[in-house]
Motif scaffolding. Structure first.
Motif, PDB file in Angstrom:
ATOM      1  N   PRO A   1       1.018 -25.293  -0.103  1.00  0.00           N
ATOM      2  CA  PRO A   1       1.305 -26.888   0.585  1.00  0.00           C
ATOM      3  C   PRO A   1       1.420 -26.764   2.091  1.00  0.00           C
ATOM      4  CG  PRO A   1       2.415 -26.754  -1.348  1.00  0.00           C
ATOM      5  CD  PRO A   1       1.808 -25.348  -1.223  1.00  0.00           C
ATOM      6  N   ASP A   2       2.151 -25.780   2.528  1.00  0.00           N
ATOM      7  CA  ASP A   2       2.471 -25.573   3.861  1.00  0.00           C
ATOM      8  C   ASP A   2       1.243 -25.236   4.773  1.00  0.00           C
ATOM      9  OD1 ASP A   2       5.167 -25.828   3.531  1.00  0.00           O
ATOM     10  OD2 ASP A   2       5.693 -23.748   3.495  1.00  0.00           O
TER      11      ASP A   2
ATOM     12  N   SER B   1      -1.073 -21.502  11.345  1.00  0.00           N
ATOM     13  CA  SER B   1      -2.000 -21.855  10.175  1.00  0.00           C
ATOM     14  C   SER B   1      -2.850 -20.203  10.119  1.00  0.00           C
ATOM     15  CB  SER B   1      -3.199 -22.804  10.491  1.00  0.00           C
ATOM     16  OG  SER B   1      -4.175 -22.788   9.325  1.00  0.00           O
TER      17      SER B   1
ATOM     18  N   ASP C   1      -1.887 -26.032   4.059  1.00  0.00           N
ATOM     19  CA  ASP C   1      -2.757 -27.164   3.828  1.00  0.00           C
ATOM     20  C   ASP C   1      -2.135 -28.320   4.827  1.00  0.00           C
ATOM     21  OD1 ASP C   1      -4.255 -26.202   1.735  1.00  0.00           O
ATOM     22  OD2 ASP C   1      -3.020 -27.464   0.242  1.00  0.00           O
ATOM     23  N   GLU C   2      -1.021 -28.405   5.092  1.00  0.00           N
ATOM     24  CA  GLU C   2      -0.546 -29.142   5.954  1.00  0.00           C
ATOM     25  C   GLU C   2      -0.889 -28.817   7.593  1.00  0.00           C
ATOM     26  OE1 GLU C   2       3.891 -30.961   7.577  1.00  0.00           O
ATOM     27  OE2 GLU C   2       3.768 -29.963   5.610  1.00  0.00           O
TER      28      GLU C   2
ATOM     29  N   LYS D   1      -4.503 -29.589   8.159  1.00  0.00           N
ATOM     30  CA  LYS D   1      -4.617 -31.049   8.085  1.00  0.00           C
ATOM     31  C   LYS D   1      -4.497 -31.543   9.652  1.00  0.00           C
ATOM     32  CE  LYS D   1      -3.292 -35.436   6.436  1.00  0.00           C
ATOM     33  NZ  LYS D   1      -2.621 -36.233   5.462  1.00  0.00           N
TER      34      LYS D   1
END
Length: 854
Positions: free
Chosen positions: A426-427, A515, A429-430, A433
């Motif tokens: 999730p980290d 990222s 993915d954020e 994004k």
């Protein structure tokens, strides 16, 4: 001396005997002696640094290519890397060696032959003429050891075909003398303490986390454990990575294998041809129908070390037969295996933290194929195929992990990102994004600025050097708002930045950096999780290799119409319509002439084969040896029927060559090989002799051939084939009960001779050497003169036949082995025919009153 050059010299001091590739910006540079050597090996331009220091360099992006060249040339290389980004404020960049590559420790796919093992060998000499030998194929996780008598050291080195050898500095002379003929180009002398038995054995115990090595089948004081421990110390120094994939040390048991000395392997061209040392044209090249590198390496090793245990051979033959009969199963299994990657070498790269994202993707793809492979092995009748199905782990947890985490076609480097699947973190993915939404934000910002400034040609862009910018042409300079800050001047435009754009730039770039850093961290964690399952991956690789090996032998048998050999305990041999496995493939279909071969109590155990050159004698005797060897590998054989008695050794004495480097003439080499056979052959051995005694005078040669024949027949009693031009030896059939005369059938019409390549009973009375010379293109005057000389010699100096001289004592037979099938008749001593006595003075052949025949 510059500080950078001092860094280079420090690296050299820490890695003696290695070439140091020193990173300097976009190049890896070589200095001083390394530069001069590298320029010759790699074809580089040699320049000078500061006008005095020799220097050569290779581009960073071509490193693997040049490493491959250096490794093939036998060099060891230390790569000295920049460990930080260049900083104008710092005068010197920190560098250190982070990679050592040697011929015996290389694991990179592009630097290895996928079909052959890559052995690092260590050898330790003792005072009792026994050598401790250990070897590792680091790329496949195979680790073995054995104590080897001095007389067998050369043969073991030839079997292992080492890429690199380790030995103690203090034993260099002893070891290079004992095995110099087959020592590899890369020899790495090591400090004596690394071969100290206590130190080395303790390193081995620490690696395996055991108190004793008896659980592996060794005694703790065996010399080979010292060699194995020295390998572990060397790998720890050079790899600086986990060795967890070396999970066991396997004892090598020569007594369970058919012994092939170095001469036999070379003469029979098992893996390389005699003429040019190439794989093409060897037995391996025509037998290899494998579809995986793992299976190919297993076939390679099996040819060099065939089995002698009848149950183990039968298990292989049962598996091959089942796959031969079930065409659909064989084809489907081979299709599944063909899609599998080289799990052995991939697992090694994972374990040593060198695996790339595509490496993990290949492992994942192979794991997805395992259920289908297991299904094909399920329900098999043969015990070996059933055992493989039981051993094959599907590793569903590992497959699920890789499928969830890894993209299907990831880039080569994890540093580039785009490796981890969406939804895994999730980290991540954020952060992704935030980075991906930048395009939409830029488009909206550009539209807003065009509206605000009324500059329709205004553009918002980005480059890695200047970051985000607003570009306005010079024609619209008067419309630029006051909050625009000039950033860069171009030929036709100005670039600006605003506080709002600068704030967004910092936010986006921070997200991209975070990222990429997080993705690299996730990949490294994933690789560590896979590395923890290395033992399961290597077990899976073993099963896939064995399945491929057996299916390949079945494919060969089905496509070439091979037959299953019958294995028996008695030392017999009965082959019907046997074919040479290599020539049967190379020659046009239907042109190879098959032949029978029979050895046993009734058929005799010693074949004396006479006949002309080029008629097929050598082909036939090699053919018998190769079919015997193939049967012990567990392969079907090219024949209509074959019964093969279990064989302990195959010996060959074929051809002749000088070994000038060892000071040995052709005849000395010939006699050394003959002595090895006479001293080591047993009743269960198969001996192949292609000429004996041709390297000396005719009288010496025929006498030696006569005596060797008697000894092999009487004292040894082995199965033997002796191809010779000494027709006089045919007389021995009258007195040696197990000797049979055979010859190659010839049709002769005037000066034309046709070789039928068919072996039949009886002996030839001439060799047709002049006919062969005619076929080779020797001028006719030379041939005519040769016929004249031959007639004179045969008329005046033919060896007398039928008047044997006083008998000489024949060596007593060796004690029979347990459970002989039939008592051998005791041979009657027969001596070779006596050569004509030479007169101390007076005319000789060359003093003929009518002139010499020459």
């Amino acid at each position: 001396m510059s500080r950078m050059l001092q860094q280079y010299r420090d690296a050299k001091a820490l890695h003696p005997g290695m070439l140091v590739l020193f990173r300097n910006g976009d190049f890896y540079e070589l200095f001083e002696d390394d530069a001069e050597l590298g320029s010759k090996v790699l074809g580089l331009t040699l320049t000078k640094r500061d006008g005095t220091v020799p220097m050569a360099g290779v581009p960073v992006h071509r490193l693997e290519h040049y490493l491959g060249q250096l490794i093939k040339a036998g060099h060891r290389v230390a790569v000295c890397e920049q460990m930080e980004e260049p900083d104008p404020k710092k005068k010197i960049i920190h560098r250190e060696v982070n990679r050592v590559v040697t011929p015996g420790t290389v694991t990179e796919e592009g630097l290895l032959d996928p079909k052959s093992p890559n052995h690092l060998v260590a050898v330790f000499a003792t005072k009792s003429s026994v050598f401790g030998v250990a070897w590792v194929d680091l790329s496949a996780g195979v680790f073995g050891a054995a104590d080897v008598p001095a007389a067998r050291l050369t043969d073991e080195f030839a079997r292992l075909n080492a890429a690199e050898v380790l030995y103690a500095d203090g034993q260099a002379g002893t070891i290079t003398e004992a095995a110099s003929v087959v020592m590899p180009r890369t020899r790495s002398p090591r400090p004596d303490w690394t071969f100290d038995p206590t130190t080395a054995t303790q390193a081995l115990k620490t690696h395996f986390q055991v108190a004793t090595l008896s659980g592996f089948g060794f005694e703790d004081d065996q010399p080979c454990l010292t060699a194995a421990g020295a390998i572990v110390v060397y790998l720890q120094e050079t790899l600086r990575a986990s060795l967890s994939h070396l999970r066991r040390l396997q004892p090598h048991r020569p007594d369970t294998l058919l012994t092939l000395d170095e001469v036999t392997r070379r003469s029979l061209e098992l893996t390389r041809t005699l003429r040019d040392a190439q794989r093409d044209g060897s037995l391996l090249s025509v037998l290899d129908r494998t579809v995986t590198p793992m299976g190919a390496r297993m076939l390679h090793d099996s040819l060099l070390a065939p089995l002698t245990d009848r149950a183990a051979i039968t298990a292989r033959l049962d598996a091959v037969e089942e796959l031969v009969k079930d065409h659909a199963l064989r084809g489907q299994l081979r299709d599944q295996l063909d899609a599998c990657s080289d799990i052995q070498r991939l697992a090694t790269r994972v374990s040593t933290a060198r695996a790339t994202p595509p490496d993990l993707a290949k492992i994942a793809a192979t794991l997805r194929l395992l259920p289908a492979v297991k299904a094909k092995l399920s329900g098999r009748r043969s015990s070996l195929l059933a055992a493989l199905e039981q051993r094959l782990e599907l590793c569903p947890d590992l497959r699920d992990l890789l499928d969830r985490a890894l993209k299907v076609d990831p880039p080569l480097s994890a540093k580039d990102g785009d490796v981890i699947k969406e939804g895994y973190s999730p980290d991540l993915d954020e952060l992704r994004k935030l980075s991906s939404e930048g395009k939409g934000w830029i488009a909206r910002y550009q539209a807003a600025e065009i509206t605000r400034t009324n500059i329709t040609s205004l553009k918002v862009g980005y480059n890695e050097v200047h970051g985000y910018y607003i570009e306005v042409t010079h024609a619209n300079a008067g419309r630029v708002p006051a909050d625009y800050v000039r950033k860069q001047t171009l030929k036709n435009a100005e670039r600006y930045i605003t506080p709002q754009l600068k704030e967004y730039e910092e936010k986006v770039l921070s997200a991209q950096e975070k990222s990429q850093a997080l993705e690299l961290q996730l990949f490294n964690q994933l690789r560590e999780q896979v590395a923890a399952q290395t033992h399961r991956l290597l077990n899976t690789a073993d099963v896939l290799a064995a399945a491929d090996f057996l299916a390949a032998l079945a494919e060969l048998a089905a496509s070439r119409n091979y037959v299953r050999p019958v294995l028996v305990d008695e030392p017999v041999l009965d082959i019907k319509d046997g074919r040479h496995p290599v020539l049967d493939v190379i020659l046009p279909p239907g042109t190879f002439v098959p032949n029978d071969a029979a050895f046993g109590p009734e058929a005799g155990t010693f074949w004396l084969i006479t006949g002309p050159n080029m008629s097929g004698k050598s082909t036939f005797i090699r053919q018998v040896a190769l079919l015997t060897l193939m049967a012990h590998v567990g392969s079907f054989v090219p024949a209509k029927a074959a019964t093969v008695g279990l064989t302990d050794r195959i010996f060959t004495r074929v051809g002749a060559s000088d070994e000038l480097s060892r000071g040995q003439s052709t005849f000395m080499v010939e006699m050394t090989e003959a002595a090895n056979i006479l001293n080591n052959a047993t009743r269960r051995s198969l001996v192949i002799l292609d000429e004996i005694g041709r390297g000396t005078s005719t009288y010496d040669g025929v006498s030696l051939a006569w005596a060797i024949t008697e000894y092999l027949h009487g004292a040894v009693g082995c199965r033997a084939l002796f191809a010779t031009h000494y027709h006089e030896l045919a007389q021995l059939a009258a007195t040696l009960p197990n000797l049979r005369n055979y010859n190659v059938t010839v049709q002769e019409h005037e000066k034309d001779v046709v070789f039928l390549h068919k072996i039949g009973p009886g002996n030839a009375d001439k060799s047709y050497g002049i006919h062969v010379a005619r076929l080779a293109g020797v001028p006719e005057p030379v041939l005519a003169r040769a016929e004249s000389v031959l007639g004179t010699l045969e008329a005046r100096h033919q060896l007398p036949v039928g008047t044997p001289p006083p008998a000489v004592e024949t060596p007593a037979p060796k004690p029979p082995e347990p459970k002989p099938t039939r008592k051998k008749p005791t041979p009657t001593p027969v001596a070779p025919p006596e050569a004509p006595k030479r007169k101390p003075a007076g005319p000789t052949l060359f003093d003929d009153p009518n002139g010499p025949p020459f």
